[in-house]
Design a protein around this motif. Structure first.
Motif, short mmCIF file in Angstrom:
data_model
loop_
_atom_site.label_atom_id
_atom_site.label_comp_id
_atom_site.label_asym_id
_atom_site.label_seq_id
_atom_site.Cartn_x
_atom_site.Cartn_y
_atom_site.Cartn_z
N GLU A 109 -40.67 -39.52 -29.35
CA GLU A 109 -39.54 -39.39 -30.26
C GLU A 109 -39.50 -40.57 -31.20
O GLU A 109 -39.71 -41.71 -30.82
CB GLU A 109 -38.23 -39.30 -29.48
N TYR B 168 -38.86 -41.41 -35.86
CA TYR B 168 -38.46 -40.92 -37.16
C TYR B 168 -39.68 -40.39 -37.90
O TYR B 168 -40.69 -41.07 -38.05
CB TYR B 168 -37.80 -42.04 -37.97
N CYS B 169 -39.56 -39.15 -38.38
CA CYS B 169 -40.66 -38.50 -39.10
C CYS B 169 -40.85 -39.19 -40.46
O CYS B 169 -39.87 -39.41 -41.19
CB CYS B 169 -40.36 -37.02 -39.29
N LYS C 214 -34.85 -37.87 -37.07
CA LYS C 214 -35.25 -38.28 -35.73
C LYS C 214 -35.74 -37.04 -34.99
O LYS C 214 -34.96 -36.10 -34.78
CB LYS C 214 -34.10 -38.93 -34.99
N ARG C 215 -37.04 -37.04 -34.64
CA ARG C 215 -37.64 -35.86 -34.03
C ARG C 215 -38.77 -36.26 -33.09
O ARG C 215 -39.25 -37.39 -33.11
CB ARG C 215 -38.24 -34.96 -35.10
N LEU C 216 -39.22 -35.27 -32.32
CA LEU C 216 -40.44 -35.42 -31.52
C LEU C 216 -41.63 -35.19 -32.45
O LEU C 216 -41.56 -34.35 -33.34
CB LEU C 216 -40.48 -34.41 -30.39
N ASN D 183 -38.24 -49.02 -35.18
CA ASN D 183 -38.32 -47.58 -34.99
C ASN D 183 -39.77 -47.13 -34.81
O ASN D 183 -40.69 -47.73 -35.36
CB ASN D 183 -37.73 -46.84 -36.19
N CYS E 106 -43.45 -34.91 -37.39
CA CYS E 106 -42.96 -33.80 -36.58
C CYS E 106 -43.78 -32.54 -36.87
O CYS E 106 -44.49 -32.46 -37.86
CB CYS E 106 -41.47 -33.56 -36.83
N PRO F 143 -47.20 -32.61 -30.18
CA PRO F 143 -45.78 -32.70 -29.88
C PRO F 143 -45.21 -31.36 -29.42
O PRO F 143 -45.70 -30.30 -29.79
CB PRO F 143 -45.16 -33.11 -31.22
N LYS G 6 -38.90 -28.99 -30.78
CA LYS G 6 -37.53 -29.10 -30.33
C LYS G 6 -36.68 -28.03 -30.95
O LYS G 6 -36.71 -27.74 -32.08
CB LYS G 6 -36.99 -30.46 -30.72
#
Length: 119
Positions: A2, A4-5, A11-13, A40, A45, A116, A119
């Protein structure tokens, strides 16, 4: 992972970004000059991967073109005037062309991670 893209900023996987010389310089700059290091994790993603792939292909292609132009200029200069000053100028031109290619910089992905989960 997890984080930040780098494409959408959410905020993502995603797949982590590899720490190369440019990323390390940016982290150093934020830590030592701006004193604004957030720590971060940067990822790409799953939904943004196609856009990332386009940007990465563009960066790699432009880098090859710019450095190729610099090398062609250096070879031509050395053929016309083989002096040490031309060698130094040629090295400088290749370096400048590499820096110009960083305008389209896109970091590589960390190859050690699995794909990944969405989500």
């Amino acid at each position: 992972m997890e984080g930040y893209c780098i494409i959408c900023g959410k905020k993502r996987l995603g797949i982590g970004i590899a720490n190369d010389h440019v990323i390390e310089f940016i982290k150093w700059f934020k830590r030592n000059i701006t004193k604004n290091e957030k720590g971060n994790t940067l990822v790409v993603c799953r939904t943004c991967y196609p856009e990332y792939k386009k940007r990465m292909d563009k960066y790699v292609g432009r880098r090859l073109i710019y450095v190729g132009i610099g090398v062609a200029f250096a070879v031509l200069g050395l053929l016309l005037n083989p002096k040490i000053s031309v060698v130094l100028v040629s090295i400088f031109v290749i370096f400048v062309m590499y820096l110009v290619s960083l305008v389209n910089y896109t970091p590589g992905l960390n190859k050690l991670q699995k794909r990944p989960e969405h989500k």
